[in-house]
Design an enzyme around this catalytic site. Structure first.
Site, mmCIF file in Angstrom:
data_model
loop_
_atom_site.group_PDB
_atom_site.id
_atom_site.type_symbol
_atom_site.label_atom_id
_atom_site.label_comp_id
_atom_site.label_asym_id
_atom_site.label_seq_id
_atom_site.Cartn_x
_atom_site.Cartn_y
_atom_site.Cartn_z
ATOM 1 N N HIS A 241 0.827 -1.223 0.000
ATOM 2 C CA HIS A 241 0.000 0.000 0.000
ATOM 3 C C HIS A 241 0.861 1.273 0.000
ATOM 4 C CE1 HIS A 241 -2.874 3.080 1.122
ATOM 5 N NE2 HIS A 241 -2.220 3.276 2.262
ATOM 6 N N HIS B 218 4.445 6.552 5.389
ATOM 7 C CA HIS B 218 3.371 7.344 5.981
ATOM 8 C C HIS B 218 2.597 6.618 7.080
ATOM 9 C CE1 HIS B 218 0.687 5.259 3.050
ATOM 10 N NE2 HIS B 218 -0.258 5.533 3.926
ATOM 11 N N GLU C 256 2.058 5.410 12.844
ATOM 12 C CA GLU C 256 0.719 5.015 13.281
ATOM 13 C C GLU C 256 0.603 3.522 13.555
ATOM 14 O OE1 GLU C 256 -3.717 4.962 11.265
ATOM 15 O OE2 GLU C 256 -2.271 6.477 10.613
ATOM 16 N N ASP C 257 1.227 2.683 12.716
ATOM 17 C CA ASP C 257 0.984 1.238 12.765
ATOM 18 C C ASP C 257 2.165 0.406 13.254
ATOM 19 O OD1 ASP C 257 -1.571 1.676 11.838
ATOM 20 O OD2 ASP C 257 -1.056 1.366 9.738
ATOM 21 N N ASP D 112 -2.946 8.664 -0.663
ATOM 22 C CA ASP D 112 -3.313 7.565 0.230
ATOM 23 C C ASP D 112 -4.784 7.214 0.061
ATOM 24 O OD1 ASP D 112 -3.256 5.778 2.482
ATOM 25 O OD2 ASP D 112 -4.049 7.388 3.728
#
Length: 723
Positions: free
Chosen positions: A66, A90, A94-95, A157
């Site tokens: 992705h 990106h 966050e992940d 995105d």
């Protein structure tokens, strides 16, 4: 906002090895970046692949596919190295356990800031999904204000998420598609990135309304076959005529995208057959003056439709878009929309602010687009500062993204762009928030015009202000711009708070007189104890609650005096004297519309939670409802220096003949009053009853008016309405 990890690939998609995708990306980047820059991007891929190791998308593909796809979207826009690296990374903050500081150390502060700008607030618990979405959007806007590339990464995105949305559960698919259509596609349009906007629109349309999408797509396909011959004939005829005129031009056919067609059908309540500009023609030339020469050739060749000629070259759209638009009546009376623009305008129209990176020769044109984008972002920042919360902010942004616009002029000739339906108040706030707060009227094309008047393209607007003026809550009923709405609410909250504090202080000081105390005499220890018992942090907060009718002044006075008293305890001696009403207290002291008290009338006040003090005439029928709530009554009286004008309603029985209303109006005007409203209540044969609302200073002024009106031959009786 959808997490990238929630999105899956379209059914039937072939899984591609991440390393192969990375190689394809590097090959694309080699067309415009140096080998050293491409090597930095590859290092970022390796870092991201390691950080996302073991993570899978719902499709089963490695998660890193992705970010690589997002980076490819930006590479096709020829964005710079830091943007491509940030796209690949990106989701790592966050992940994954990766920290912003680590990114800054490995890839530079710019990359870390960009990645942080597109990362969601995952560590905060929100009350609802809507609040989380709104707060994340607010965070992204703040990041956009620092670096506009944040929104480009976010749009890329979202585009890949929409391309791979199809096997998600329907409820998630619909939510993400609606958000795309309401926020992200309009943002792409606002920034002039037409290529992204069109794809986001149509992907959102297909996901949200799949049946309508399929039906409309089939209709366009059939019409394309029916009209292909006509469009081709018009194009060739135009090419020949332009060549005869010595004009070099590139003439191409164009087709309106499906979501745009659907929106036009829905807004105009029209069928597909009634949408005439599904297919059109675009003419691209070398310079601006040639655009106008082409327009002349077109209008000699085919008849233009009146009112359908738009000059966006002289007056560009907010996103920097420039072009000439005209609609022609072609062969077989088919309407054909033609766009005429230079090659630089065409590049900006398709790529918007991204044309700065995509086409170096279009840099001057894109500077305009980028300047407008930065101005828009500054407007967003002002809105978010004035908004009460993130949900209000995101709703205001949606309003701000409405595409239809009008163009009006300031007295100095400056062009102001506003959404269709905008009023004089919207214009005033677009000029400056202080102008909006102080506006009282406007001159539109040199004619005095009410503030609620909708404006039209081409009008010249001059705002009339007064130093003592302030926003009216009624403005919220007709303003259409988000900036005006948020500024009015912000000003009203600020004014109301200050007015409530001032009134509350007066009420508490008045109540303290019963204990033979003043605020200045109270020791700080007693004030602190009272604040604890009242559950408040400051005296101003207590005063504001009193002014808004949320606290009773005599109960506050009891706590401050140290004389005790529970919340529900009856108070025998509330205050030493009545509260004086000056007429300048603002929104926290209101005058009841049922009885319309005026200076000189006997009055009574009631504390109403959230509204402050409401003043009624003592003879008002509605005060009977308050007999059972004596704790809410306030002793009030008019101040000797009461200021302002007050509305009062008269019922006037007249002989029903021509000119009687004009006579009443002239008499009222002679006595320095103004009629605010008038209507006929009833009519019985030769007798009619007119209800007139006047603005008067006091009872003496009203009495003079009533005496003069009784002298009119047509007036039979006058009665003042008091509820």
């Amino acid at each position: 906002m959808a997490s990238s990890g929630d999105v899956v690939v379209e059914p039937g998609a072939v899984s591609v090895d991440p390393a192969a995708r990375a190689a394809d990306l590097c090959t694309l980047l080699e067309s415009y970046l140096s080998p050293a820059q491409v090597h930095r991007v590859y290092e970022a891929y390796c870092f991201g692949a390691e950080a996302h190791e073991g993570q899978r998308r719902l499709s089963g593909e490695a998660y890193i596919t992705h970010p690589l796809a997002v980076a490819k979207v930006l590479a096709e826009m020829r964005l710079d190295t830091d943007s491509i690296i940030a796209a690949i990374l990106h989701d790592v903050i966050e992940d994954t356990p990766t920290a912003k500081a680590e990114l800054a150390e490995r890839f530079g502060e710019d990359v870390a800031t960009l990645v942080d700008g597109v990362s969601k607030l995952t560590q905060i618990d929100f009350k609802s999904k809507a609040e989380a979405q709104a707060e994340n959007f607010r965070k992204m806007v703040l990041a956009m204000s620092q670096d506009i590339r944040v929104i480009l990464i976010k749009l890329a995105d979202r585009l890949h998420n929409m391309r791979t949305i199809w096997v998600m559960p329907p409820h998630k698919r619909w939510r993400i598609a609606r958000e795309t259509l309401e926020i992200y596609a309009p943002i792409a349009q606002r920034l002039g990135i037409n290529t992204l906007r069109v794809e986001l629109d149509d992907l959102g349309f297909a996901a949200l309304y799949p049946m309508r999408y399929r039906v409309l797509k089939e209709k366009v396909r059939r019409q394309r076959g029916n009209r292909r011959e006509i469009i081709s004939k018009v194009r060739h005829t135009l090419e020949e005529r332009l060549a005869e005129a010595g004009i070099e031009a590139h003439v191409v056919g164009r087709e309106k995208h499906l979501w745009s067609i659907y929106q036009k059908m829905r807004s105009k309540h029209a069928s597909f057959q009634d949408v005439f500009d599904v297919h059109g023609i675009r003419v691209i030339v070398d310079q601006v003056d040639t655009c106008y020469r082409v327009l002349g050739v077109l209008h000699q060749l085919y008849k233009p439709l009146p009112g359908r000629i738009k000059d966006y070259i002289a007056i560009p759209k907010a996103n920097g878009y420039q072009s000439l638009h005209t609609t022609l009546l072609g062969p077989r009376r088919i309407r054909i929309e033609v766009q005429i623009r230079t090659s630089e305008m065409d590049k900006v129209a398709e790529a918007g602010i991204a044309a700065h990176w995509l086409y170096k020769e279009a840099e001057q044109a894109t500077n305009v687009a980028q300047a407008r984008a930065r101005e828009w972002v500054r407007g967003l920042l002002e809105m978010q500062r004035n908004a009460g919360n993130s949900l209000e902010f995101i709703e205001n942004v949606k309003i701000d993204l409405l595409p239809d616009e009008i163009y009006v002029f300031t007295p100095s000739g400056e062009i102001m762009e506003l959404p269709r339906g905008a009023t004089v108040v919207d214009f005033a706030y677009a000029v400056h928030s202080d102008i909006g707060d102080a506006c009282i009227a406007a001159m539109v094309d040199h004619r005095l015009t009410p503030l609620r008047t909708p404006l039209e393209t081409g009008q010249t607007v001059e705002v009339i202000t007064a130093p003592v003026a302030r926003p009216n809550p009624a403005w919220l009923d007709f303003v259409v711009t988000a900036k005006a709405r948020t500024a009015i609410r912000h000003s009203l909250k600020r004014l109301r708070g200050a007015e409530a504090v001032s009134l509350g202080r007066r009420l508490v000081e008045q109540a303290l007189q019963a204990f033979e105390l003043t605020l200045e005499e109270l020791p700080q220890e007693r004030v602190d104890e009272a604040l604890v018992s009242l559950g408040s942090e400051s005296l101003d907060a207590v005063f504001e609650g009193v002014g808004l009718g949320e606290r009773m002044p005599w109960l506050v006075a009891q706590r401050l005096s140290g004389m005790g008293g529970e919340q529900g305890e009856a108070v025998t001696d509330r205050a030493a004297g009545p509260l004086t009403v000056r007429g300048t207290e603002g929104a926290v002291v209101t005058f009841a519309r049922c009885c319309r008290p005026i200076p000189g009338d006997p009055i009574v006040g009631f504390a109403s939670a959230g509204r402050g003090v409401v003043i009624h005439h003592r003879d008002c029928h509605n005060i009977r409802d308050y007999r059972n709530h004596p704790e809410k009554w306030l002793d009030v009286q008019w101040d000797e220096a009461v200021a302002g004008e007050f509305p009062v309603t008269l019922a006037v029985d007249v002989v029903n003949k021509r000119g009687v209303l004009a006579g009443v109006a002239a008499t009222v005007s002679e006595l320095d009053s103004n009629i605010e409203a008038v209507d006929q209540e009833e009519k019985e044969g030769m007798i009619a009853t007119i209800r007139v609302t006047l603005a008067v200073r006091d009872r003496v002024h009203l009495a003079r008016i009533m005496r003069r009106l009784r002298r009119l031959n047509a007036v039979l009786r006058i009665v003042r309405r008091k509820g």
